[in-house]
Write an enzyme that holds these catalytic residues in place. Structure first.
Site, PDB file in Angstrom:
ATOM      1  N   LYS A 117      52.965  51.024  57.093  1.00  0.00           N
ATOM      2  CA  LYS A 117      53.345  52.147  55.924  1.00  0.00           C
ATOM      3  C   LYS A 117      52.632  52.080  54.693  1.00  0.00           C
ATOM      4  CE  LYS A 117      57.860  52.419  55.517  1.00  0.00           C
ATOM      5  NZ  LYS A 117      59.313  52.414  55.175  1.00  0.00           N
ATOM      6  N   LYS A 129      59.482  42.272  53.592  1.00  0.00           N
ATOM      7  CA  LYS A 129      60.972  42.645  54.035  1.00  0.00           C
ATOM      8  C   LYS A 129      61.909  41.500  53.723  1.00  0.00           C
ATOM      9  CE  LYS A 129      63.072  46.727  54.478  1.00  0.00           C
ATOM     10  NZ  LYS A 129      62.617  47.973  54.189  1.00  0.00           N
ATOM     11  N   GLY A 168      64.787  48.055  47.200  1.00  0.00           N
ATOM     12  CA  GLY A 168      66.216  48.465  47.814  1.00  0.00           C
ATOM     13  C   GLY A 168      66.002  48.550  49.203  1.00  0.00           C
ATOM     14  N   ASP A 169      67.079  48.887  49.977  1.00  0.00           N
ATOM     15  CA  ASP A 169      66.970  49.217  51.410  1.00  0.00           C
ATOM     16  C   ASP A 169      68.469  49.519  51.563  1.00  0.00           C
ATOM     17  OD1 ASP A 169      64.863  49.651  53.803  1.00  0.00           O
ATOM     18  OD2 ASP A 169      66.784  48.787  54.589  1.00  0.00           O
TER      19      ASP A 169
HETATM   20  P1  NDP Z   1      71.877  53.347  52.160  1.00  0.00           P
HETATM   21  O1  NDP Z   1      72.481  51.723  52.195  1.00  0.00           O
HETATM   22  O2  NDP Z   1      71.851  54.039  50.754  1.00  0.00           O
HETATM   23  O3  NDP Z   1      72.516  54.349  53.221  1.00  0.00           O
HETATM   24  C1  NDP Z   1      72.561  54.037  54.280  1.00  0.00           C
HETATM   25  C2  NDP Z   1      73.276  55.169  55.218  1.00  0.00           C
HETATM   26  O4  NDP Z   1      73.088  54.942  56.401  1.00  0.00           O
HETATM   27  C3  NDP Z   1      74.616  55.220  54.855  1.00  0.00           C
HETATM   28  O5  NDP Z   1      75.194  56.468  55.111  1.00  0.00           O
HETATM   29  C4  NDP Z   1      75.369  54.385  56.041  1.00  0.00           C
HETATM   30  O6  NDP Z   1      76.661  54.528  56.242  1.00  0.00           O
HETATM   31  C5  NDP Z   1      74.465  54.632  57.215  1.00  0.00           C
HETATM   32  N1  NDP Z   1      74.329  53.413  57.946  1.00  0.00           N
HETATM   33  C6  NDP Z   1      73.773  52.143  57.670  1.00  0.00           C
HETATM   34  N2  NDP Z   1      73.697  51.498  58.919  1.00  0.00           N
HETATM   35  C7  NDP Z   1      74.266  52.317  59.791  1.00  0.00           C
HETATM   36  C8  NDP Z   1      74.637  52.051  61.237  1.00  0.00           C
HETATM   37  N3  NDP Z   1      74.317  50.679  61.544  1.00  0.00           N
HETATM   38  N4  NDP Z   1      75.058  52.931  61.878  1.00  0.00           N
HETATM   39  C9  NDP Z   1      75.183  54.299  61.397  1.00  0.00           C
HETATM   40  N5  NDP Z   1      75.152  54.384  60.212  1.00  0.00           N
HETATM   41  C10 NDP Z   1      74.569  53.528  59.350  1.00  0.00           C
HETATM   42  O7  NDP Z   1      70.350  53.015  52.532  1.00  0.00           O
HETATM   43  P2  NDP Z   1      69.086  53.831  52.252  1.00  0.00           P
HETATM   44  O8  NDP Z   1      69.607  55.375  52.423  1.00  0.00           O
HETATM   45  O9  NDP Z   1      68.283  53.340  51.450  1.00  0.00           O
HETATM   46  O10 NDP Z   1      68.217  53.523  53.856  1.00  0.00           O
HETATM   47  C11 NDP Z   1      68.480  54.496  54.916  1.00  0.00           C
HETATM   48  C12 NDP Z   1      67.328  54.117  56.060  1.00  0.00           C
HETATM   49  O11 NDP Z   1      66.081  54.565  55.292  1.00  0.00           O
HETATM   50  C13 NDP Z   1      67.130  52.854  56.236  1.00  0.00           C
HETATM   51  O12 NDP Z   1      66.656  53.029  57.627  1.00  0.00           O
HETATM   52  C14 NDP Z   1      65.925  52.337  55.265  1.00  0.00           C
HETATM   53  O13 NDP Z   1      65.523  51.147  55.948  1.00  0.00           O
HETATM   54  C15 NDP Z   1      65.258  53.339  55.267  1.00  0.00           C
HETATM   55  N6  NDP Z   1      64.292  53.593  54.246  1.00  0.00           N
HETATM   56  C16 NDP Z   1      65.012  53.325  52.935  1.00  0.00           C
HETATM   57  C17 NDP Z   1      64.283  53.614  51.907  1.00  0.00           C
HETATM   58  C18 NDP Z   1      64.563  53.550  50.307  1.00  0.00           C
HETATM   59  O14 NDP Z   1      63.734  53.756  49.478  1.00  0.00           O
HETATM   60  N7  NDP Z   1      65.741  53.318  50.228  1.00  0.00           N
HETATM   61  C19 NDP Z   1      62.635  53.893  51.964  1.00  0.00           C
HETATM   62  C20 NDP Z   1      62.063  54.035  53.281  1.00  0.00           C
HETATM   63  C21 NDP Z   1      63.090  53.898  54.302  1.00  0.00           C
HETATM   64  P3  NDP Z   1      77.832  53.796  55.619  1.00  0.00           P
HETATM   65  O15 NDP Z   1      78.020  53.840  54.230  1.00  0.00           O
HETATM   66  O16 NDP Z   1      79.099  53.978  56.707  1.00  0.00           O
HETATM   67  O17 NDP Z   1      77.384  52.243  55.894  1.00  0.00           O
HETATM   68  O1  2IT Z   2      61.336  50.828  53.958  1.00  0.00           O
HETATM   69  C1  2IT Z   2      61.103  51.109  52.800  1.00  0.00           C
HETATM   70  O2  2IT Z   2      59.944  51.487  52.670  1.00  0.00           O
HETATM   71  C2  2IT Z   2      61.884  50.659  51.666  1.00  0.00           C
HETATM   72  N1  2IT Z   2      63.008  50.083  51.688  1.00  0.00           N
HETATM   73  C3  2IT Z   2      61.336  50.850  50.193  1.00  0.00           C
HETATM   74  C4  2IT Z   2      60.384  49.571  49.702  1.00  0.00           C
HETATM   75  C5  2IT Z   2      60.161  49.428  48.578  1.00  0.00           C
HETATM   76  O3  2IT Z   2      59.454  48.481  48.146  1.00  0.00           O
HETATM   77  O4  2IT Z   2      60.174  50.505  47.766  1.00  0.00           O
END
Ligand code: NDP
Ligand code: 2IT
Length: 448
Positions: A117, A129, A168-169
């Site tokens: 990525k 990570k 974050g993640d």
């Molecule tokens: P958040 O913690 O902000 O939100 C996660 C969301 O997904 C919540 O609604 C949570 O529900 C739900 N969730 C988490 N785990 C599960 C599960 N096991 N089953 C069902 N629902 C689940 O995380 P992000 O929005 O940051 O991340 C979401 C996805 O995006 C992840 O895969 C992450 O790796 C990816 N990502 C994030 C980036 C970022 O910049 N933040 C960048 C690129 C990818 P609940 O509140 O009930 O736990």
């Molecule tokens: O999965 C992802 O790309 C992230 N959680 C963001 C990683 C970052 O360093 O901004």
């Protein structure tokens, strides 16, 4: 002559023997291995230099104890991880995930995906990570702070602005990044850009909060354009209601789409008039409560227990943005039956291999995670640039760069897919373009 099956089998034998019990990591390795076989065939020097065999082994893996004390004075022990996977094109970069499901397999699949990525973003960042099996849900701010301080007390010696820059993640947002940064600064006595996703007041970048979701929508805009469509009037389903889901919803709605459903791990809400994002933001971002509470304020909306049924709803576009393997083959077939035309992966590896296959067979335009959700880490790289030059760019400047990066990623995927005889296959294109960049860099740097 190497057959594709031989190459994939060889690689899978290595990871299955060396890393048994890591199914998510195996899944991520297999997908890339399958895509890059033609690259290995066309570039025998990659095979001779064992580039892929080296890529699948992390450069460094740190596992550590994270003890902390809750508000009642009880001591807890969690496990912390940081995988520094590949630094061929820049310092390790990638998020931290705090969720009870976190284990070595999940951290390694995420770190492995991050290598490729990050290579697509056009910015110079390697792949890493980390995270912990700590569950921030239901914890007080002080408990989260004590956990973050303990986590950083070990991690700080392994990271640095030119070494490894976490962010974050899942479960790690602005609050956690703040506590982690405070402890880093105290231990290192150094105010540097060692984390991204910081608050704007103290070194964060405009647009970083929105970047993954906005970038996802910019990427899917290209998928829609390829079909002669735009977002106007489209019905969109977005799983999750966290950082990625909320800002994807915000951007798609501004472009004229109707967000008909969102979810959390407990279940999903349906509001055919369009989900009111202000309510979702307040419930999830400010109050840290459950998505089911949305229907208390909007009685015309419905709540359904369990997150998986969300894919059975009619929609034009689906944006899985919660977690890995949340959309399986059956869900994909339901989306196809309901005439869904485009799927963009906001989460990392949210669609199972079978689901991806179903989309390809049925002509659904598909944006794979490492391309479609790269806007977040790309904007993190822009935050690093601003930190090292002590500049602060405006929202409009960063947003314009993000749009350009997402366009470039889309074009890189298209071009690589074309060059390797799989026109329009963005999964193959993303894997090939990124592998070529990392592989060439590793070749140039010798056996290290
Ligand atoms: P958040 O913690 O902000 O939100 C996660 C969301 O997904 C919540 O609604 C949570 O529900 C739900 N969730 C988490 N785990 C599960 C599960 N096991 N089953 C069902 N629902 C689940 O995380 P992000 O929005 O940051 O991340 C979401 C996805 O995006 C992840 O895969 C992450 O790796 C990816 N990502 C994030 C980036 C970022 O910049 N933040 C960048 C690129 C990818 P609940 O509140 O009930 O736990
Ligand atoms: O999965 C992802 O790309 C992230 N959680 C963001 C990683 C970052 O360093 O901004």
């Amino acid at each position: 002559m190497l057959t594709p099956t031989e190459f994939v089998d060889d690689v899978m034998t290595i990871v299955q023997q060396r890393d048994p019990g890591e199914p998510e990591f195996h899944q991520a390795v297999r997908e890339i291995a399958e895509s890059i076989t033609p690259v290995i065939e066309r570039n025998p020097e990659f095979r001779r230099a064992q580039i892929f065999e080296r890529i699948i082994e992390p450069e460094r893996l740190i596992v550590f104890r994270v003890p902390w004390v809750d508000d009642a004075g009880r001591i807890h022990v969690n496990r912390g991880y940081r995988v520094q996977f590949n630094s061929a094109i820049g310092p390790y970069k990638g998020g931290l995930r705090f969720h009870p499901s976190v284990n070595l397999s999940i951290i390694k699949f995420l770190g492995f995906e991050q290598i490729f990525k990050n290579a697509l973003t056009t910015t110079p960042i390697g792949g890493g990570k980390g995270g912990s099996d700590f569950d921030p849900k239901g914890k007080s701010d002080l408990e989260v702070m004590r956990f973050c301080q303990s986590f950083m007390s070990e991690l700080y010696q392994h990271i640095g602005p030119d070494t490894d820059v976490p962010a974050g993640d899942i479960g790690v947002g602005a609050r956690e990044v703040g506590y982690l940064y405070g402890q880093y600064k105290r231990l290192a006595n150094c105010f540097v850009g060692v984390l991204t996703g910081k608050s704007i007041d103290w070194g964060g970048s405009q647009v970083r909060t929105e970047a993954t979701g906005y970038g996802l929508v910019y990427f899917v805009t290209h998928l829609l354009q390829a079909r002669g469509r735009d977002w106007q009037g489209l019905r969109v389903i977005i799983s999750g209601s966290g950082n990625v889901a909320i800002y994807a919803a915000e951007r798609a709605a501004r472009l004229g789409a109707t967000i008909v459903a969102m979810s959390d791990s407990g279940g999903y809400i349906v509001d055919s008039a369009g989900i009111k994002l202000d309510t979702v933001k307040r419930i999830k971002e400010v109050e840290r409560r459950r998505i089911c509470e949305y229907v208390d304020e909007h009685p015309s909306a419905e709540y359904h227990e369990g997150p998986h049924g969300i894919w059975s709803l009619p929609c034009d576009v689906a944006l899985p943005s919660a977690t890995q393997n949340e959309l399986d083959g059956d869900a994909a077939r339901q989306l196809v039956e309901n005439n869904c035309v485009a799927v963009g992966e906001g989460a990392n590896m949210p669609c199972t291999p079978e689901a991806v296959h179903v989309f390809a067979e049925n002509g659904v335009n598909f944006g794979p995670a490492k391309a479609a959700n790269a806007g977040g880490v790309a904007t993190s790289a822009l935050e690093m640039t601003q930190n090292s030059t002590r500049e602060s760019w405006t929202f409009e400047q960063v947003d314009a760069r993000l749009r350009n990066i997402m366009r470039s990623i889309y074009n890189q995927c298209l071009q690589a897919a074309d060059e390797y005889g799989q026109p329009g296959d963005l999964v193959a294109g993303a894997n090939i373009a990124s592998f070529l960049k990392v592989g060439r860099s590793m070749l140039a740097q010798g056996v290290v």
